[in-house]
Write a protein that holds these residues in place. Structure first.
Motif, mmCIF file in Angstrom:
data_model
loop_
_atom_site.group_PDB
_atom_site.id
_atom_site.type_symbol
_atom_site.label_atom_id
_atom_site.label_comp_id
_atom_site.label_asym_id
_atom_site.label_seq_id
_atom_site.Cartn_x
_atom_site.Cartn_y
_atom_site.Cartn_z
ATOM 1 N N MET A 270 1.885 -5.611 9.666
ATOM 2 C CA MET A 270 0.842 -4.824 9.012
ATOM 3 C C MET A 270 -0.354 -5.671 8.598
ATOM 4 S SD MET A 270 3.451 -2.661 6.631
ATOM 5 C CE MET A 270 2.197 -2.137 5.462
ATOM 6 N N ASP A 271 -0.157 -6.983 8.427
ATOM 7 C CA ASP A 271 -1.247 -7.836 7.976
ATOM 8 C C ASP A 271 -1.811 -8.724 9.076
ATOM 9 O OD1 ASP A 271 1.012 -9.404 8.180
ATOM 10 O OD2 ASP A 271 0.799 -10.357 6.203
ATOM 11 N N HIS A 272 -1.514 -8.413 10.332
ATOM 12 C CA HIS A 272 -2.100 -9.151 11.455
ATOM 13 C C HIS A 272 -3.576 -8.757 11.580
ATOM 14 C CE1 HIS A 272 -2.918 -10.506 15.555
ATOM 15 N NE2 HIS A 272 -1.834 -11.254 15.457
ATOM 16 N N PRO A 273 -4.442 -9.661 12.030
ATOM 17 C CA PRO A 273 -5.862 -9.314 12.174
ATOM 18 C C PRO A 273 -6.144 -8.081 13.027
ATOM 19 C CG PRO A 273 -5.594 -11.685 12.291
ATOM 20 C CD PRO A 273 -4.212 -11.110 12.244
ATOM 21 N N GLY A 296 1.112 1.496 8.037
ATOM 22 C CA GLY A 296 2.335 1.626 8.811
ATOM 23 C C GLY A 296 3.556 1.107 8.071
ATOM 24 N N SER A 297 4.450 0.466 8.809
ATOM 25 C CA SER A 297 5.744 0.042 8.266
ATOM 26 C C SER A 297 5.978 -1.426 8.564
ATOM 27 C CB SER A 297 6.871 0.864 8.902
ATOM 28 O OG SER A 297 6.891 0.639 10.311
ATOM 29 N N THR A 298 6.978 -1.985 7.887
ATOM 30 C CA THR A 298 7.523 -3.276 8.276
ATOM 31 C C THR A 298 8.946 -3.055 8.773
ATOM 32 O OG1 THR A 298 8.195 -5.481 7.553
ATOM 33 C CG2 THR A 298 8.228 -3.754 5.888
ATOM 34 N N ASN A 299 9.281 -3.700 9.902
ATOM 35 C CA ASN A 299 10.626 -3.534 10.460
ATOM 36 C C ASN A 299 11.592 -4.601 9.958
ATOM 37 O OD1 ASN A 299 9.764 -5.771 11.854
ATOM 38 N ND2 ASN A 299 9.823 -4.828 13.884
#
Length: 425
Positions: A270-273, A296-299
């Motif tokens: 979620m925190d990728h550029p 969104g979500s984190t898996n």
């Protein structure tokens, strides 16, 4: 001179009347309707009437097992102990009374039907659909918001998406009424024409099933083409307006979008550029339209050893807080054990800034000096913040009245919602 000014104003009204009307229709602003802090996706084959109660019980069990108290919670989510002491009982109460705010029964990625022969897949989905609709009707603990995610409108699955939506609404509609807060999630949207087609589908379903209220849907932004179309424009902006007022939200799809941009699996997050770019485009496109935004979500799931659970919790809490600070007040949760940190991070976000927001609103309302030169737009942002904190349970009416010195009706008016009776919707 006054007559000349009147004639000038009349001519301006004529020249700008059409654009004034178009702008007012396209950008009505956010209303007072509560926005859920998350959406929980449950595959249709795993959904039953006890899902909400089960998720709440699992969340409470995991929370009590791995959190020893307020100081431990403070260390985990990175807040002051005093703030954690205020947040802890709120989280425990939320998990006991309303563990899921928004539930989505998933007929798409969460329901792949692997191992089932292609010719039998329609019958399999139909059977799960009928069973899930019955379970949905009979659940003892309905969520404030709910709905289904169908397959997308791409050619290979278009007929199945329409069939599922038609059948589910047919099973669910009671004298033309769907549950309050019911919404359909449309995934993998890549062009405004697909949104316009969804409007046509909604109109068909409203007529077919005699629905008494417009059917609304969310648009999932999980393809690069939704953010940058073939002509270089932000397609997501055109999608919102193609929905003709039926779009309730834009939901970012972390992993589909990252994968489509060529990001290696280890770095999809979620925190990728690339995620920040997509979400910033969504944010600008939705501004002023009344359309809600969802991250969104984190898996990375809180499962395994105690250290693994706590590491996943720390990551989840950090990402939730990051989204909130960036104006994304909703996200996805995929596992019961993500609920504790969803609420802990969310409640801490609102309670941490509450004293300052309340003081500034009190000063603005009373026309006194708070140390900030707050303009009407900032006052609306401050009151919207309090409104959201009330909606999710982080704040109470009594607290807001005591510290901000205003009633709920006055808070609504300052937020631009207008005065209405009772609590926030």
């Amino acid at each position: 001179m006054a007559d000349g000014r009147e004639r000038l104003l009349d001519s301006l009204d004529v020249a700008l009347g059409a654009v004034d009307a178009r702008y007012a229709a396209a950008y009505p602003g956010l209303g007072p309707t509560r926005q859920p802090v998350h959406t929980v996706y449950v595959p249709v084959d795993r959904y039953d009437a006890g899902t909400v109660l089960s998720w709440g019980a699992q969340a409470r069990d995991t929370f009590s097992r791995y959190i020893s108290g307020a100081d431990d919670l403070a260390e985990l989510i990175g807040v002051e102990p005093a703030l954690a002491r205020a947040v802890l009982p709120l989280v425990e109460a939320k998990l006991a009374t309303e563990p899921i705010e928004d539930l989505r029964i998933d007929f798409e990625d969460g329901f792949p039907q692997s191992g089932i022969a292609p010719g039998a897949r329609d019958a399999d989905e139909d059977a799960h659909l009928v069973r899930a609709a019955e379970a949905f009707r009979s659940t003892p603990d309905p969520t404030p918001f709910s709905g289904i995610r169908v397959k997308c409108l791409e050619p290979a699955v278009r007929a199945r998406a329409v069939r599922t939506l038609d059948m589910f609404i047919g099973e669910l509609a009671d004298d033309g009424c769907l549950p309050d807060g019911f919404v359909v999630t449309l995934p993998k949207v890549s062009a405004p024409e697909q949104v316009a087609a969804m409007v046509t589908v909604c109109e068909f379903l409203e007529t077919t099933h005699g629905l008494t209220s417009p059917l609304r849907f969310e648009i999932q932004i999980e393809t690069p083409q939704a953010v940058c179309g073939p002509d270089g424009t932000a397609q997501v902006a055109a999608m919102i307006h193609a929905a003709q007022g039926r779009c309730s939200g834009l939901h970012y799809g972390t992993y589909d979008y990252s994968a489509a941009c060529g990001i290696a699996a280890e770095y999809q997050a979620m925190d990728h550029p690339v995620a920040d770019h997509a979400k910033a485009t969504m944010q600008v496109a939705a501004a002023g339209t009344g359309v809600h935004l969802s991250d969104g979500s984190t898996n990375r799931l809180p499962v395994g050893t105690a250290d693994e659970v706590r590491a996943a919790w720390a990551l989840h809490a950090r990402l939730v807080d990051r989204s909130l600070r960036r104006g994304f007040y909703q996200g996805w949760d995929l596992h019961p054990a993500q609920l504790p940190t969803r609420y802990a991070a969310t409640f801490a976000f609102y309670r941490r800034s509450f004293p300052s927001a309340a003081e500034r609103i009190a000063a603005y309302s009373a026309r006194t000096d708070s140390g900030f030169l707050d303009e009407p737009a900032t006052a609306r942002a401050l009151t919207s913040f309090l409104h959201r904190g009330l909606g999710c349970g982080a704040l109470t009416d009594a607290e807001v009245h005591e510290h901000a010195g205003i009633t709920p009706d006055r808070l609504r008016a300052l937020a631009g919602f207008g005065a209405q009776d009772g609590r926030f919707e």
